[in-house]
Scaffold this active site. Structure first.
Site, PDB file in Angstrom:
ATOM      1  N   CYS A  16     -12.756 -45.597  24.398  1.00 22.43           N
ATOM      2  CA  CYS A  16     -13.866 -45.054  25.189  1.00 22.43           C
ATOM      3  C   CYS A  16     -13.749 -43.539  25.187  1.00 22.43           C
ATOM      4  CB  CYS A  16     -13.893 -45.641  26.599  1.00 22.43           C
ATOM      5  SG  CYS A  16     -12.444 -45.238  27.608  1.00 22.43           S
TER       6      CYS A  16
ATOM      7  N   ARG B  43     -12.862 -47.480  31.054  1.00 22.63           N
ATOM      8  CA  ARG B  43     -13.249 -48.712  30.362  1.00 22.63           C
ATOM      9  C   ARG B  43     -12.186 -49.248  29.414  1.00 22.63           C
ATOM     10  NH1 ARG B  43     -18.627 -46.051  28.113  1.00 22.63           N
ATOM     11  NH2 ARG B  43     -17.160 -44.311  28.222  1.00 22.63           N
TER      12      ARG B  43
ATOM     13  N   ASP C 183     -20.674 -46.292  31.162  1.00 20.15           N
ATOM     14  CA  ASP C 183     -19.603 -45.458  31.712  1.00 20.15           C
ATOM     15  C   ASP C 183     -19.653 -45.539  33.241  1.00 20.15           C
ATOM     16  OD1 ASP C 183     -17.903 -43.485  32.520  1.00 20.15           O
ATOM     17  OD2 ASP C 183     -18.691 -41.965  31.168  1.00 20.15           O
TER      18      ASP C 183
HETATM   19  P1  4NP Z   1     -14.036 -43.729  30.275  1.00 12.80           P
HETATM   20  O1  4NP Z   1     -14.775 -42.957  31.478  1.00 12.80           O
HETATM   21  O2  4NP Z   1     -14.585 -43.112  28.995  1.00 12.80           O
HETATM   22  O3  4NP Z   1     -14.454 -45.133  30.454  1.00 12.80           O
HETATM   23  O4  4NP Z   1     -12.555 -43.490  30.447  1.00 12.80           O
HETATM   24  C1  4NP Z   1     -14.796 -41.573  31.597  1.00 12.80           C
HETATM   25  C2  4NP Z   1     -13.749 -40.922  32.188  1.00 12.80           C
HETATM   26  C3  4NP Z   1     -13.781 -39.543  32.330  1.00 12.80           C
HETATM   27  C4  4NP Z   1     -14.872 -38.836  31.871  1.00 12.80           C
HETATM   28  C5  4NP Z   1     -15.910 -39.498  31.271  1.00 12.80           C
HETATM   29  C6  4NP Z   1     -15.873 -40.865  31.127  1.00 12.80           C
HETATM   30  N1  4NP Z   1     -14.918 -37.432  32.030  1.00 12.80           N
HETATM   31  O5  4NP Z   1     -15.927 -36.820  31.663  1.00 12.80           O
HETATM   32  O6  4NP Z   1     -13.951 -36.828  32.536  1.00 12.80           O
END
Ligand code: 4NP
Length: 149
Positions: free
Chosen positions: A7, A13, A120
């Site tokens: 991800c 995720r 997300d």
């Molecule tokens: P992930 O979620 O891709 O599912 O781990 C996110 C975690 C952090 C960020 C974006 C998505 N961020 O922009 O910091």
């Protein structure tokens, strides 16, 4: 067989996907996860992912965020991306067709045109994480059926 969950941040995720997939596969499968960004390198999964996993009797607190590396495309057999943006970013790292063919959207196995991406949940509430858990649980169940010999 080596499986990589991908991800953006590798804190929401894909850590859930890693924990869920590990719980469905025999121990001779290796399951890991990574982010297309290095924003959260070295961090534990988001506390909301940890709590959602716990609710379903999974412990994901041994995981630490890491960015995907070029060598992952050679080393892993299946690379499961959570959304189309992750998919494109990983495709852009691939150096040949053999590597490109390893990259999938994890929800493609649901064959549901209305549900192609794992949303997300970072900026939402706890319900978003449970929603992510439910779709990943179903997709991992179907992939495991396909991957277990
Ligand atoms: P992930 O979620 O891709 O599912 O781990 C996110 C975690 C952090 C960020 C974006 C998505 N961020 O922009 O910091």
């Amino acid at each position: 067989m080596k499986i990589l969950m991908v991800c953006l941040g590798n804190i929401c995720r894909s850590p859930l996907a890693e924990g869920i997939m590990k719980s469905k596969l025999p121990r001779d499968f290796f399951v890991d996860s990574a982010g297309t960004s290095a924003f959260h390198r070295g961090e534990l999964p988001d506390v909301r992912s940890i709590k959602t996993a716990e609710k379903h009797h999974l412990d994901i607190t041994d995981q630490r965020s890491r960015p995907i590396e070029i060598s992952d495309l050679e080393e892993f057999d299946y690379i499961f991306c959570m959304d189309g943006s992750n998919f494109k970013n990983v495709q852009d790292l691939a150096q040949n067709d053999a590597q490109r063919s390893k990259i999938h959207l994890i929800l493609e196995i649901l064959k549901n045109p209305k549900l192609k991406e794992v949303p997300d949940p970072y900026y939402g509430g706890d319900q978003g994480f449970e929603n992510v858990y439910q779709m990943l649980d179903r997709a991992c169940e179907l992939w495991a059926e396909q991957l277990i010999p």
